[in-house]
Design a protein around this motif. Structure first.
Motif, PDB file in Angstrom:
ATOM      1  N   THR A   1       0.823  -1.202   0.000  1.00  0.00           N
ATOM      2  CA  THR A   1       0.000   0.000   0.000  1.00  0.00           C
ATOM      3  C   THR A   1       0.851   1.244   0.000  1.00  0.00           C
ATOM      4  N   LEU A   2       1.935   1.217   0.802  1.00  0.00           N
ATOM      5  CA  LEU A   2       2.831   2.370   0.850  1.00  0.00           C
ATOM      6  C   LEU A   2       3.484   2.601  -0.507  1.00  0.00           C
ATOM      7  N   GLY A   3       3.822   1.503  -1.209  1.00  0.00           N
ATOM      8  CA  GLY A   3       4.415   1.638  -2.526  1.00  0.00           C
ATOM      9  C   GLY A   3       3.455   2.249  -3.524  1.00  0.00           C
TER      10      GLY A   3
ATOM     11  N   ARG B   1       1.869   9.697  -5.290  1.00  0.00           N
ATOM     12  CA  ARG B   1       2.393  10.995  -4.853  1.00  0.00           C
ATOM     13  C   ARG B   1       3.522  11.495  -5.754  1.00  0.00           C
ATOM     14  N   ALA B   2       4.128  10.605  -6.519  1.00  0.00           N
ATOM     15  CA  ALA B   2       5.197  11.015  -7.431  1.00  0.00           C
ATOM     16  C   ALA B   2       4.612  11.979  -8.466  1.00  0.00           C
TER      17      ALA B   2
ATOM     18  N   ILE C   1      -6.136   5.679  -1.681  1.00  0.00           N
ATOM     19  CA  ILE C   1      -5.182   4.567  -1.555  1.00  0.00           C
ATOM     20  C   ILE C   1      -4.829   4.349  -0.089  1.00  0.00           C
ATOM     21  N   GLN C   2      -4.608   5.448   0.644  1.00  0.00           N
ATOM     22  CA  GLN C   2      -4.286   5.333   2.072  1.00  0.00           C
ATOM     23  C   GLN C   2      -5.404   4.633   2.832  1.00  0.00           C
TER      24      GLN C   2
ATOM     25  N   VAL D   1     -12.739   9.883   0.424  1.00  0.00           N
ATOM     26  CA  VAL D   1     -11.971   9.965   1.672  1.00  0.00           C
ATOM     27  C   VAL D   1     -11.449  11.393   1.818  1.00  0.00           C
ATOM     28  N   LEU D   2     -11.931  12.093   2.828  1.00  0.00           N
ATOM     29  CA  LEU D   2     -11.519  13.479   3.039  1.00  0.00           C
ATOM     30  C   LEU D   2     -10.220  13.520   3.851  1.00  0.00           C
ATOM     31  N   ALA D   3      -9.140  13.131   3.181  1.00  0.00           N
ATOM     32  CA  ALA D   3      -7.826  13.189   3.816  1.00  0.00           C
ATOM     33  C   ALA D   3      -7.454  14.643   4.073  1.00  0.00           C
ATOM     34  N   PRO D   4      -6.611  14.898   5.086  1.00  0.00           N
ATOM     35  CA  PRO D   4      -6.271  16.294   5.436  1.00  0.00           C
ATOM     36  C   PRO D   4      -5.787  17.129   4.259  1.00  0.00           C
TER      37      PRO D   4
END
Length: 923
Positions: free
Chosen positions: A7-9, A15-16, A236-237, A255-258
């Protein structure tokens, strides 16, 4: 741990830096302006209005203007130009020249006057000799001095400015003068189109992405790249966007990420409290009539939101409604709304609508839903009406909440009418649960009210109960025997009906269809179709028509089936409730009949259009069926790569709601695609998952595709003997399903069966059918057994006319062998050329017939050019003029082409020549 690392990958990939896409035209305009304009011309000429170098980009936030500036700057540096970058901010604007101070050497002494100050900047930028590309982002934040400096540097030719400003915000006159005085071009950037956004998100994620996921992500982002990036990373997170079975899928949870809230919220920071409340009201109630919104919040606040581009009006006159300009604005506005404030606004909205006296099903649905969320008490009757409407809208979660609230508010005991409402609420609750794939829970609820409903005098309630129980037990759980027992209990509770009461007969007939007995189903249900109006309820008549027409399709009697489809379409015009969907059912059956009749070229564009129209439908089952149907058609026409994505879309939908084994059915088709493309391990995995998903809900309609999964897996593993046996067994499993049986018998021949009984059986089916495909299959098998090369060539063309290019290529390849066996060199060459031409029209795949050895017919480039022009009808002289060669040369090339292809006439050339691929496109 590995899953977390994965998931981190994936998150790091998202994000790239995203690919630079969708701005090629604007990039070309700007770079052309820089290179083509006379940047060395005198200031007088430039001020007089001659076209200048550089550009001002005007764009809303988040549509890629910063990325475009960066690409232009990188391009300029590659061209050897000096560049300087300025990023203006509100903080820097408080200091005179604060945004541009970094352009000066560190030891520069503060000048005492503006002229000297500007001269210092000019000297610094001239340091390399020649103008500097000056890139300025967010120029609306430049202080007056910095803005004036940019203008002065452009006028003097010291710098070529490429400036970006945010649309709708106040910009200093010095910046607007750049384009108003023709010193630079003005380039207006628009938000990305849905197509551009889909392409960008797909490239950013990498790999295959579900078509539906792309469409929904693009819709939520609404052309804003900044929002898209943060939405994708946040999803994705949270795990709502993930790769499964090699493809990205999204569960559509925003998903309302910050970082997303920060990106979207920046647009809302300028709003007053009153305007924020107005935005929340529109978000809660859209589509919202303006008069309702204006009764809840100040009209001036709504007007301000419209002016700021945060809300918009849609429609005209009495149909005008307010909607959010961007969906994420509402998500963020509501996330910042306190619980008590939200409850207050919901109640106010409901009070206003109720006060206006609107009591339509739609208004009741909305007000009851608002009051439910607000926690206000409501009547069971209103909650029932709202639950019915929610189920009609395929909002199963809301329907469940409404029905449960209605049951809770009803209490125990009560009048007969109250009990009837409770039973109706239970039916709606069960329907909602069924559509949420919770079949066992729905079944338990329906069992609890069975006695009360069976004893009821409410015929509409009984119809709704029987229909829901029928689908839950039969399609949901696969308990066909239990459905039959239920019908028997119902008949016993109504003496005199003797099991032949019309309300039960239609269901009994449908059960026979599920068991693969279409003839018996037709005999039982046909009297209901012929009954007078009023003798049979609308629902039962519709079910009888559906059952009879599907039975006729299975038997190959398509002319008779078409007459019943016309009656179903008439019901959709005249009927109510579920009958409104009768026309759609008729259309779906007609498409299925066309598939069974092998008319794939005819129905591919139709099904593709239907699937596109349903892509955003809340009806998960119908949406999934459309994706599965399109995927299946693409498999049959050799477009396996395209099919894969649509089939995975269907799998995603059927994982949510699986009725009648549709999930397993789709997995079986995916197994076939994997086997035909040489991936036996993946084929076995899909086949095993199909068996697990099906459990006891096996449906005869799916028999051919499920058997085909086993057959093609055996082929992929090199066991042709088992493959033939499995195909023959599948053909006899449901002998009454004539067209499916014909398809299975022909499949046995495709994988190696050559016995006489297959040809005989196919000819018998063809003689009984009212459609033409069984006759084509029979002709193919008979020509193959007879070694008739000419007959196989003719069959290949008939397959090709139907879009079945894989079958056509197989027949053409078999014709090569037949011609060689009889010593016909010309025939073998001709068939080889045709097989080669057909093979170029579909994806790389492997079937036993295509593996037959054949010599590739290769024309030289000039022979191919001449042959194509001859096939287009040009004379030898015209060809010679076109290619600038002699007529004798044309004649020589044509002679060679005719000999290699085994033909004697120009009219035979076209079908044997390889397809032309447009420049820049792969096959």
């Amino acid at each position: 741990m590995p899953e977390q690392a994965g998931t981190l990958g994936l998150e790091a990939r998202a994000r790239a830096p995203w690919p630079f896409a969708g701005r090629a035209e604007e990039f070309e305009i700007i770079t052309s302006a820089i290179t083509s304009s006379p940047i060395t011309s005198s200031p007088d000429d430039r001020a007089a209005g001659s076209p200048g170098s550089g550009a001002v980009l005007v764009a809303p936030a988040g549509v890629g203007k910063t990325r475009l500036l960066a690409e232009v700057r990188d391009w300029a540096e590659q061209q050897g130009m000096r560049t300087a970058t300025v990023i203006a901010t509100e903080a820097a604007a408080r200091t005179p020249y604060g945004a541009v101070l970094h352009l000066l050497p560190p030891d520069t002494v503060d000048p005492m006057d503006r002229t000297t100050w500007h001269a210092s900047f000019a000297a610094a930028l001239r340091g390399g000799g020649g103008p500097t590309l000056l890139v300025v982002d967010e120029a609306q934040h430049l202080d007056p001095g910095s803005a004036a400096l940019v203008l002065q540097l452009a006028i003097e030719g010291v710098a070529v400015p490429v400036v970006a400003v945010r649309r709708g915000e106040q910009v200093h006159d010095s910046i607007t003068a750049l384009w108003k005085n023709s010193l630079v071009l003005r380039v207006d950037l628009q938000p990305f189109s849905a197509t551009e956004m889909r392409a960008l998100i797909s490239q950013a994620l990498g790999g295959s992405v579900s078509s539906r996921a792309l469409t929904r992500l693009a819709a939520v982002c609404d052309g804003n790249v900044l929002y898209a990036r943060e939405l994708v990373v946040g999803a994705i997170q949270a795990g709502s966007l993930q790769q499964r079975d090699g493809i990205w899928t999204w569960d559509e949870q925003v998903v309302l990420a910050p970082r997303l809230v920060e990106a979207v919220g920046a647009r809302l920071t300028m709003l007053t409290e009153q305007q924020r409340e107005a935005l929340a009201v529109v978000a809660l109630g859209e589509p919202l009539p303006p008069q309702v919104a204006e009764a809840v919040v100040a009209p001036s606040a709504l007007a301000a939101l419209e002016e700021l581009g945060l809300i918009r009006t849609v429609g005209a006159d009495l149909s005008t409604v307010l909607r959010l300009a961007h969906p994420l604005h509402g998500e963020v506005a509501l996330s910042e709304l306190g619980g008590l404030a939200r409850r207050h606004l919901l109640t106010r909205l409901a009070d206003v609508v109720d006060h206006d006296g609107w009591r339509s099903d739609e208004s009741v649905f909305r007000t009851v839903s608002w009051r439910l969320e607000a926690g206000d008490p409501q009547s069971p009757h209103d909650l029932l009406r709202a639950a019915v409407r929610a189920n009609q809208a395929f909002d199963s979660q809301l329907a469940e909440r409404l029905a449960r609230a209605g049951l809770a508010s009803r209490g125990s005991g009560g009048s007969t009418e109250q009990q009837s409402v409770g039973e109706a609420l239970t039916v709606e609750l069960a329907l909602a649960l069924m559509r949420d794939n919770r079949h066992a829970e729905a079944h338990t609820l329906l069992e609890q009210v069975e006695d009360a409903v069976v004893a009821s005098a409410d015929r509409r309630l009984q119809d709704a109960y029987l229909d829901t129980r029928f689908w839950v037990c039969g399609l949901g759980l696969g308990h066909v025997d239990e459905v039959r027992h239920l019908l028997n209990r119902y008949a016993e509770a109504h003496p005199g009906a003797d099991g032949a009461e019309p309300g039960l007969t239609a269901y009994r007939a449908n059960l026979l269809l599920w068991e693969g007995r279409p003839a018996a189903a037709l005999a039982l249900a046909e009297p209901l179709v012929e009954a007078e109006r009023g003798e049979v309820s609308e629902l039962q008549r519709m079910l009888a028509l559906e059952t009879c027409s599907e039975a006729l399709v299975s038997l190959g009697l398509h002319i008779r089936a078409a007459r019943l489809w016309d009656q179903l379409r008439a019901m959709a015009v005249e009927g109510t409730g579920r009958a409104l969907s009768a026309g759609a059912e008729a259309d779906l059956q007609a498409l299925w009949a066309a598939q069974l009749d092998g008319r794939y070229d005819e129905i591919l564009p139709v099904v593709s259009t239907v699937r596109d129209r349903l892509e955003n439908s809340p009806d998960v089952v119908t949406r999934g069926l459309a994706s599965m149907a399109l995927g299946r058609i693409l498999v049959m026409t050799g477009q396996l790569a395209r099919a894969h994505g649509f089939l995975l879309d269907a799998v995603a939908d059927f994982r949510r709601v699986d009725l009648g084994g549709t999930l397993g059915w789709t997995m079986a088709i995916l197994s076939v695609t994997a086997a035909q493309t040489g991936r036996p391990e993946e084929a076995r995995r899909w086949r095993d998952q199909a068996r697990t998903a099906l459990g006891s809900t096996f449906n005869p309609r799916q028999a051919a595709d499920l058997a085909a999964a086993d057959v093609w897996l055996a082929v992929a593993e090199g066991d042709s003997t088992t493959a033939c046996s499995l195909a023959l067994e599948g053909a006899e499993h449901y002998p009454e399903l004539q067209l499916a049986r014909a398809w299975q018998l022909h499949l046995a021949v495709r994988v190696g069966e050559r016995g006489p009984r297959v040809a005989t059986a196919l000819r018998e089916i063809a003689d009984r059918a009212e459609c033409t495909y069984p006759a084509l299959l029979a002709d193919h098998v008979e020509s193959l057994r007879a070694g008739d090369g000419q007959g196989l060539e003719e069959v290949a063309e008939r397959f090709a006319e139907r879009g079945l290019v894989v079958l056509a290529a197989e027949a053409a390849t078999q014709a090569v062998t037949a011609h060689r066996a009889k010593g016909s060199t010309d025939g073998a060459r001709r068939a080889t050329a045709r097989a080669t031409s057909l093979t170029a029209q579909f994806d790389d795949l492997t079937t036993p017939a295509l593996e037959a050895p054949q010599e590739l017919v290769e024309l030289s480039r000039r022979e191919l050019d001449v042959a194509r022009l001859a096939a287009d009808g040009l004379t030898n002289a015209a060809i010679a003029d076109r290619l600038v060669v002699s007529v004798r040369t044309v004649e020589s090339h044509l002679y060679q082409a005719f000999a290699k292809l085994g033909v004697e006439r120009r009219t035979e050339l076209r079908s044997l020549l390889p397809a032309q691929v447009p420049p820049g496109r792969d096959r």
